[in-house]
Design an enzyme around this catalytic site. Sequence first.
Site, PDB file in Angstrom:
ATOM      1  CD  GLU A 185       5.865   7.724   1.300  1.00 35.28           C
ATOM      2  OE1 GLU A 185       4.880   8.224   1.873  1.00 35.28           O
ATOM      3  OE2 GLU A 185       5.901   6.564   0.869  1.00 35.28           O
ATOM      4  CG  ASP A 240       3.790  10.924  -7.948  1.00 35.21           C
ATOM      5  OD1 ASP A 240       2.979  10.745  -8.876  1.00 35.21           O
ATOM      6  OD2 ASP A 240       3.462  10.944  -6.752  1.00 35.21           O
ATOM      7  CG  ASN A 254       2.013   8.159   4.350  1.00 32.15           C
ATOM      8  OD1 ASN A 254       1.616   8.982   3.529  1.00 32.15           O
ATOM      9  ND2 ASN A 254       3.062   7.374   4.126  1.00 32.15           N
ATOM     10  CG  HIS A 277       2.212  10.175   0.368  1.00 33.46           C
ATOM     11  ND1 HIS A 277       2.376   8.827   0.532  1.00 33.46           N
ATOM     12  CD2 HIS A 277       1.416  10.309  -0.716  1.00 33.46           C
ATOM     13  CE1 HIS A 277       1.708   8.171  -0.395  1.00 33.46           C
ATOM     14  NE2 HIS A 277       1.112   9.051  -1.172  1.00 33.46           N
TER      15      HIS A 277
HETATM   16  C1  GLP Z   1      -0.022   7.758  -4.532  1.00 36.28           C
HETATM   17  C2  GLP Z   1       0.314   9.029  -5.291  1.00 36.28           C
HETATM   18  C3  GLP Z   1      -0.262  10.239  -4.618  1.00 36.28           C
HETATM   19  C4  GLP Z   1      -1.721   9.992  -4.251  1.00 36.28           C
HETATM   20  C5  GLP Z   1      -1.777   8.851  -3.284  1.00 36.28           C
HETATM   21  C6  GLP Z   1      -3.165   8.571  -2.762  1.00 36.28           C
HETATM   22  O1  GLP Z   1       0.884   7.482  -3.519  1.00 36.28           O
HETATM   23  N1  GLP Z   1       1.724   9.218  -5.474  1.00 36.28           N
HETATM   24  O2  GLP Z   1      -0.138  11.360  -5.483  1.00 36.28           O
HETATM   25  O3  GLP Z   1      -2.312  11.134  -3.718  1.00 36.28           O
HETATM   26  O4  GLP Z   1      -1.309   7.721  -3.965  1.00 36.28           O
HETATM   27  O5  GLP Z   1      -3.793   7.608  -3.536  1.00 36.28           O
HETATM   28  P1  GLP Z   1      -5.299   7.253  -3.479  1.00 36.28           P
HETATM   29  O6  GLP Z   1      -6.023   8.357  -4.146  1.00 36.28           O
HETATM   30  O7  GLP Z   1      -5.387   5.974  -4.264  1.00 36.28           O
HETATM   31  O8  GLP Z   1      -5.679   7.085  -2.060  1.00 36.28           O
END
Ligand code: GLP
Length: 243
Positions: free
Chosen positions: A141, A65, A134, A136
């Site tokens: 989302e 993304d 959440n 995702h």
């Molecule tokens: C972002 C990314 C996701 C990732 C998520 C969790 O939203 N788009 O791909 O998995 O963060 O992040 P973290 O690893 O910092 O908890």
Amino acid sequence: MRIEVFRTAEDVAAAVAELLITEVQRDPAIVLGLPTGRTPVLSYERLVAKRHRVSFRQVRTFNLDEFVGLGADHPGSYRRFMERHLFAHVDVLPAHIGFLDGAAADTQAECERYERAIAGAGGIGLQLLGIGNNGHIGFNEPAPELAARTHRVVLLPETRRANAADFGGDPDQVPREALSMGMATILHARRIVLLATGAGKAACVQRMAEGSLTTMLPASFLQVHPNVDVLLDEPAAARLGRR
Ligand code: GLP
């Protein structure tokens, strides 16, 4: 879903680095799907520390993304994040790095280009994933419906808060929208490895692995994929098996 629990986040990262090295040695031209976020940073660090053991020259990568409006040079872009944590330190060829262009004038066309590029590379062999608080994956989302393919998405407030660190700690500076691979794009990967560390992920990990399939927890759809490994540290695994 195969679930493996390690004592610490460092142990998870060491396992991920070994797994990636093994997969690239087995198929030097593997197509990798890659995540951003805090979770994979340690894994990328470990991999970079072992880079002498493996060459990425034939590897192709596609990140999950990117924020809408941010070009590759923006310090908050996921493209820059990947450069900092991985791409600058291994011998992957710039031409082999697939990325969504958040600054594209026509985001719809950009999403279609990305789907074609992934298909043109033969599909994703190994997709590494994190998980949002959440539930995702990528930026898919929780919502009443999920997009199948790469698309433009409006980010939820909790996701903007979780991403604030790269924007001076201010959630208001985090872009409101992103481009993301869709659920089918992710689920078509031949193998998926999801990482989650820390107590903050325990609840969504439990629902992902043991709950019903629901669009309100996009990661729950990983239960239908035949080849998923979930690598957890003990705090992230704390709620498993005690419903
Ligand atoms: C972002 C990314 C996701 C990732 C998520 C969790 O939203 N788009 O791909 O998995 O963060 O992040 P973290 O690893 O910092 O908890």
